[in-house]
Design an enzyme around this catalytic site. Structure first.
Site, mmCIF file in Angstrom:
data_model
loop_
_atom_site.group_PDB
_atom_site.id
_atom_site.type_symbol
_atom_site.label_atom_id
_atom_site.label_comp_id
_atom_site.label_asym_id
_atom_site.label_seq_id
_atom_site.Cartn_x
_atom_site.Cartn_y
_atom_site.Cartn_z
ATOM 1 N N ASP A 89 33.605 71.078 -12.061
ATOM 2 C CA ASP A 89 32.758 70.491 -11.011
ATOM 3 C C ASP A 89 31.299 70.354 -11.463
ATOM 4 O O ASP A 89 30.811 71.163 -12.247
ATOM 5 C CB ASP A 89 32.838 71.393 -9.763
ATOM 6 C CG ASP A 89 32.268 70.704 -8.537
ATOM 7 O OD1 ASP A 89 32.202 69.462 -8.510
ATOM 8 O OD2 ASP A 89 31.886 71.440 -7.594
ATOM 9 N N ASN A 101 39.903 63.731 -3.527
ATOM 10 C CA ASN A 101 38.922 62.924 -4.264
ATOM 11 C C ASN A 101 39.097 61.409 -4.060
ATOM 12 O O ASN A 101 38.210 60.634 -4.428
ATOM 13 C CB ASN A 101 38.936 63.273 -5.760
ATOM 14 C CG ASN A 101 38.278 64.605 -6.075
ATOM 15 O OD1 ASN A 101 38.672 65.288 -7.012
ATOM 16 N ND2 ASN A 101 37.269 65.004 -5.301
HETATM 17 C C1 IPE Z 1 36.927 69.968 -6.725
HETATM 18 O O1 IPE Z 1 35.641 69.495 -6.728
HETATM 19 C C2 IPE Z 1 37.860 68.993 -7.403
HETATM 20 C C3 IPE Z 1 37.661 68.813 -8.842
HETATM 21 C C4 IPE Z 1 36.766 69.404 -9.580
HETATM 22 C C5 IPE Z 1 38.575 67.889 -9.475
HETATM 23 P P1 IPE Z 1 35.040 68.659 -5.514
HETATM 24 O O2 IPE Z 1 33.690 68.247 -5.936
HETATM 25 O O3 IPE Z 1 35.984 67.587 -5.116
HETATM 26 O O4 IPE Z 1 34.998 69.745 -4.360
HETATM 27 P P2 IPE Z 1 34.073 69.822 -3.059
HETATM 28 O O5 IPE Z 1 34.144 68.487 -2.379
HETATM 29 O O6 IPE Z 1 32.688 70.142 -3.524
HETATM 30 O O7 IPE Z 1 34.657 70.937 -2.246
HETATM 31 C C1 IPE Z 2 33.863 67.009 -10.544
HETATM 32 O O1 IPE Z 2 32.520 66.621 -10.472
HETATM 33 C C2 IPE Z 2 34.754 65.863 -10.952
HETATM 34 C C3 IPE Z 2 35.657 65.410 -9.888
HETATM 35 C C4 IPE Z 2 35.766 65.925 -8.702
HETATM 36 C C5 IPE Z 2 36.515 64.279 -10.205
HETATM 37 P P1 IPE Z 2 31.926 65.977 -9.156
HETATM 38 O O2 IPE Z 2 32.075 64.498 -9.262
HETATM 39 O O3 IPE Z 2 32.502 66.590 -7.940
HETATM 40 O O4 IPE Z 2 30.407 66.362 -9.307
HETATM 41 P P2 IPE Z 2 29.427 66.793 -8.125
HETATM 42 O O5 IPE Z 2 30.038 67.960 -7.445
HETATM 43 O O6 IPE Z 2 29.282 65.616 -7.221
HETATM 44 O O7 IPE Z 2 28.162 67.139 -8.836
HETATM 45 MG MG MG Z 3 31.968 68.216 -6.868
#
Ligand code: IPE
Ligand code: IPE
Ligand code: MG
Length: 236
Positions: free
Chosen positions: A17, A65
């Site tokens: 993340d 997602n």
């Molecule tokens: C969790 O991260 C999913 C992945 C890293 C693939 P998210 O960014 O989707 O989670 P939330 O929305 O902050 O809970």
């Molecule tokens: C994790 O990084 C990747 C996926 C969930 C696909 P994020 O895209 O959630 O990154 P932040 O949390 O917005 O920084």
């Molecule tokens: Mg995220």
């Protein structure tokens, strides 16, 4: 590193993340963050192999997602395809056994084919990477329950047969030991629907680094923290 070799977890899971925030800080599109995240994954998978970790499970795309913009989802899918094509070309060198946890049926036929090819062609390699794609912990448990119900309806099982072990055998993670350590970088402190069943007694380590910046030293730090924990499993 400061960690004794016999304390290395057999199975490490990572919620990758912070890609979006990494990109935002640099004035780049979110997809650039996902590309940098793919590099962090390569680095980390290589390092896990050097350490002798047997299983690495990474959360790449959750069932939630899909709520993101079409452009971002398409960018992530494109990067996944590119990564898998490269992994297929480098298979001999990396010797990673790929497994995919999640409902692949919602992915494009091309991406599904890459996933199945990667899984089939790497079956004999040793370090196992479980790639969680369109994965949700609740969805996994619902699908496992439905599969058990079907087997009951077909007379293969009785309802009373259901045990924790039997339910586990219907999960994507069948044959994989539960992760001892789950790492979430980016500063968020929640599971976001990751490995709900398998994490019952996992140790969580939350780090403030954004995933694209994640380095071997961060994994060392998480493992050192894990080694300091006293795991009791409900005992004393
Ligand atoms: C969790 O991260 C999913 C992945 C890293 C693939 P998210 O960014 O989707 O989670 P939330 O929305 O902050 O809970
Ligand atoms: C994790 O990084 C990747 C996926 C969930 C696909 P994020 O895209 O959630 O990154 P932040 O949390 O917005 O920084
Ligand atoms: Mg995220």
């Amino acid at each position: 590193m400061a960690v004794k070799e016999n304390n290395i977890p057999r199975h490490i899971a990572i919620i990758m993340d912070g890609n979006g925030r990494w990109a935002k800080k640099r004035g780049l599109p979110r997809t650039a963050g996902h590309a940098a995240g793919a590099e962090a994954f390569r680095r980390t998978a290589n390092y896990c192999r050097t350490l002798g970790v047997e299983y690495l499970t990474v959360y790449a795309f959750s069932t939630e997602n899909w709520k993101r913009s079409e452009e971002e989802v398409a960018g992530i899918m494109r990067l996944l395809g590119k990564y898998l094509e490269e992994a297929l070309a480098d298979m001999e060198k990396n010797r990673v056994r790929f497994k995919f946890f999640g409902d692949l049926s919602r992915l494009s036929p091309q991406l599904q084919k890459l996933c199945y090819d990667a899984q089939n062609r790497s079956a004999d390699y040793d370090v196992q990477v479980n790639f969680c794609l369109n994965y949700g912990g609740r969805d996994e448990i619902v699908k496992a329950s439905a599969a058990f119900a079907r087997d009951v309806a077909e007379g293969k099982h009785q309802p009373e047969d259901l045990t924790e072990e039997l339910l586990s055998s219907y999960l994507y993670s069948k044959d994989v030991p539960d992760p001892e350590l789950i790492i979430r970088p980016s500063g968020e402190k929640r599971t976001s629907n990751f490995l709900l069943w398998q994490s019952a007694y996992s140790e969580y380590v939350f780090l403030n680094v954004l995933w694209p910046d994640f380095q071997p030293k961060d994994l060392d730090e998480a493992i050192s923290e894990y080694c300091r924990r006293n795991r009791r499993f409900g005992g004393v």
